[in-house]
Design a protein around this motif. Structure first.
Motif, PDB file in Angstrom:
ATOM      1  N   LEU A 112     -68.617 -13.897   8.640  1.00  0.00           N
ATOM      2  CA  LEU A 112     -67.288 -13.319   8.408  1.00  0.00           C
ATOM      3  C   LEU A 112     -66.563 -14.055   7.286  1.00  0.00           C
ATOM      4  CD1 LEU A 112     -65.067 -11.295   9.487  1.00  0.00           C
ATOM      5  CD2 LEU A 112     -64.236 -13.236  10.823  1.00  0.00           C
ATOM      6  N   ILE A 113     -66.627 -15.379   7.289  1.00  0.00           N
ATOM      7  CA  ILE A 113     -65.968 -16.171   6.248  1.00  0.00           C
ATOM      8  C   ILE A 113     -66.611 -15.871   4.883  1.00  0.00           C
ATOM      9  CG2 ILE A 113     -65.382 -18.495   5.448  1.00  0.00           C
ATOM     10  CD1 ILE A 113     -64.003 -17.491   8.147  1.00  0.00           C
ATOM     11  N   THR A 114     -67.927 -15.743   4.852  1.00  0.00           N
ATOM     12  CA  THR A 114     -68.608 -15.394   3.608  1.00  0.00           C
ATOM     13  C   THR A 114     -68.199 -13.997   3.146  1.00  0.00           C
ATOM     14  OG1 THR A 114     -70.460 -16.845   4.117  1.00  0.00           O
ATOM     15  CG2 THR A 114     -70.872 -15.064   2.527  1.00  0.00           C
ATOM     16  N   GLU A 115     -68.119 -13.035   4.066  1.00  0.00           N
ATOM     17  CA  GLU A 115     -67.694 -11.676   3.713  1.00  0.00           C
ATOM     18  C   GLU A 115     -66.272 -11.670   3.154  1.00  0.00           C
ATOM     19  OE1 GLU A 115     -69.474  -8.913   3.452  1.00  0.00           O
ATOM     20  OE2 GLU A 115     -71.222 -10.095   4.055  1.00  0.00           O
ATOM     21  N   TYR A 116     -65.416 -12.554   3.666  1.00  0.00           N
ATOM     22  CA  TYR A 116     -64.057 -12.686   3.133  1.00  0.00           C
ATOM     23  C   TYR A 116     -64.129 -13.069   1.645  1.00  0.00           C
ATOM     24  CZ  TYR A 116     -59.772 -15.027   1.819  1.00  0.00           C
ATOM     25  OH  TYR A 116     -58.661 -15.419   1.126  1.00  0.00           O
ATOM     26  N   ALA A 117     -64.890 -14.116   1.339  1.00  0.00           N
ATOM     27  CA  ALA A 117     -64.986 -14.584  -0.049  1.00  0.00           C
ATOM     28  C   ALA A 117     -65.561 -13.495  -0.952  1.00  0.00           C
ATOM     29  CB  ALA A 117     -65.849 -15.844  -0.120  1.00  0.00           C
ATOM     30  N   VAL A 118     -66.585 -12.814  -0.498  1.00  0.00           N
ATOM     31  CA  VAL A 118     -67.218 -11.772  -1.312  1.00  0.00           C
ATOM     32  C   VAL A 118     -66.247 -10.612  -1.534  1.00  0.00           C
ATOM     33  CG1 VAL A 118     -69.087 -10.065  -1.342  1.00  0.00           C
ATOM     34  CG2 VAL A 118     -69.566 -12.426  -0.663  1.00  0.00           C
ATOM     35  N   ALA A 119     -65.512 -10.208  -0.501  1.00  0.00           N
ATOM     36  CA  ALA A 119     -64.557  -9.095  -0.644  1.00  0.00           C
ATOM     37  C   ALA A 119     -63.500  -9.419  -1.698  1.00  0.00           C
ATOM     38  CB  ALA A 119     -63.902  -8.774   0.701  1.00  0.00           C
ATOM     39  N   VAL A 120     -62.959 -10.638  -1.649  1.00  0.00           N
ATOM     40  CA  VAL A 120     -61.938 -11.023  -2.631  1.00  0.00           C
ATOM     41  C   VAL A 120     -62.552 -11.125  -4.021  1.00  0.00           C
ATOM     42  CG1 VAL A 120     -60.301 -12.825  -3.323  1.00  0.00           C
ATOM     43  CG2 VAL A 120     -60.469 -12.163  -0.918  1.00  0.00           C
ATOM     44  N   ASP A 121     -63.708 -11.761  -4.130  1.00  0.00           N
ATOM     45  CA  ASP A 121     -64.342 -11.931  -5.438  1.00  0.00           C
ATOM     46  C   ASP A 121     -64.728 -10.597  -6.063  1.00  0.00           C
ATOM     47  OD1 ASP A 121     -64.025 -14.640  -5.196  1.00  0.00           O
ATOM     48  OD2 ASP A 121     -66.112 -15.037  -4.664  1.00  0.00           O
ATOM     49  N   ASP A 122     -65.182  -9.659  -5.242  1.00  0.00           N
ATOM     50  CA  ASP A 122     -65.601  -8.348  -5.741  1.00  0.00           C
ATOM     51  C   ASP A 122     -64.457  -7.345  -5.843  1.00  0.00           C
ATOM     52  OD1 ASP A 122     -68.149  -9.375  -5.850  1.00  0.00           O
ATOM     53  OD2 ASP A 122     -68.925  -8.208  -4.159  1.00  0.00           O
ATOM     54  N   GLY A 123     -63.278  -7.720  -5.348  1.00  0.00           N
ATOM     55  CA  GLY A 123     -62.155  -6.792  -5.371  1.00  0.00           C
ATOM     56  C   GLY A 123     -62.359  -5.603  -4.444  1.00  0.00           C
ATOM     57  N   HIS A 159     -65.204 -17.509  -5.305  1.00  0.00           N
ATOM     58  CA  HIS A 159     -64.829 -18.436  -4.232  1.00  0.00           C
ATOM     59  C   HIS A 159     -66.037 -19.256  -3.793  1.00  0.00           C
ATOM     60  CE1 HIS A 159     -61.202 -16.076  -3.402  1.00  0.00           C
ATOM     61  NE2 HIS A 159     -60.855 -17.028  -2.549  1.00  0.00           N
ATOM     62  N   LEU A 160     -65.811 -20.504  -3.572  1.00  0.00           N
ATOM     63  CA  LEU A 160     -66.784 -21.368  -2.914  1.00  0.00           C
ATOM     64  C   LEU A 160     -66.068 -21.939  -1.691  1.00  0.00           C
ATOM     65  CD1 LEU A 160     -68.075 -23.147  -6.121  1.00  0.00           C
ATOM     66  CD2 LEU A 160     -69.120 -21.209  -4.933  1.00  0.00           C
ATOM     67  N   ILE A 161     -66.521 -21.569  -0.509  1.00  0.00           N
ATOM     68  CA  ILE A 161     -65.877 -22.003   0.732  1.00  0.00           C
ATOM     69  C   ILE A 161     -66.842 -22.948   1.436  1.00  0.00           C
ATOM     70  CG2 ILE A 161     -64.855 -21.291   2.915  1.00  0.00           C
ATOM     71  CD1 ILE A 161     -64.175 -18.622   1.650  1.00  0.00           C
ATOM     72  N   VAL A 162     -66.390 -24.190   1.628  1.00  0.00           N
ATOM     73  CA  VAL A 162     -67.266 -25.257   2.116  1.00  0.00           C
ATOM     74  C   VAL A 162     -66.586 -26.015   3.261  1.00  0.00           C
ATOM     75  CG1 VAL A 162     -68.375 -25.525  -0.139  1.00  0.00           C
ATOM     76  CG2 VAL A 162     -66.385 -26.910   0.423  1.00  0.00           C
TER      77      VAL A 162
END
Length: 157
Positions: free
Chosen positions: A19-30, A76-79
């Motif tokens: 879910l956290i990865t999908e958040y980053a991808v959604a924002v990065d991909d618009g 985004h890089l979420i770590v």
């Protein structure tokens, strides 16, 4: 802990991480539809520490869509994800708290619609509150705590 409980916990951790990865991808991909779908119906997000707004997922998605037009390239890089499962109505694991650090390089749009250097970069910490729903884990609350930024146009002192 039994093996069944341990396996369920591992599966939940993987789902939360996804879910956290999908958040980053959604924002990065618009992908603002995907962004909204990550939230529970009552889900809210708070980007005020980064100069943004606080509101429900739909309001924030509209604001992000406008704001991110300035940055045609985002990554985004979420770590350092720390996950803690909670209790809801005495059922183990129906809620989760996630703290995760982020670094977010973005390329500013050029005057001709292309991109230009230098990059705008910011970093900080996300705090996610999650709930297990029939559709999987969803965000009920997201708070961004921006800690630093580097801009190609320094602020006047």
């Amino acid at each position: 802990m039994t093996q069944r409980v341990e396996l369920a916990t591992v599966m939940d951790r993987l789902a939360v991480d996804g879910l956290i990865t999908e958040y980053a991808v959604a924002v990065d991909d618009g992908d603002w539809t995907a962004y909204r779908d990550l939230f529970a119906p009552e889900g809210r997000a708070d980007y005020r520490s980064a100069g943004g707004i606080e509101g429900d997922a739909a309001q924030v998605a509209r604001w992000l869509a406008r704001s991110m037009e300035l940055f045609p390239m985002r990554q985004h890089l979420i770590v350092n994800r720390r996950v803690r499962f909670g209790y809801l109505e005495q059922d183990t694991g129906d809620t989760a708290q996630v703290q995760a650090d982020y670094i977010n390089p973005m390329r500013l749009a050029g005057q001709d619609g292309g991109s230009t250097a230098p990059d705008f970069v910011c970093g900080g910490r996300y705090a996610f509150t999650l709930i297990r729903t029939p559709d999987g884990w969803r965000i009920t609350e997201l708070t961004v705590q921006e800690k630093w930024r580097r801009s190609p146009h320094p602020s006047p002192t």
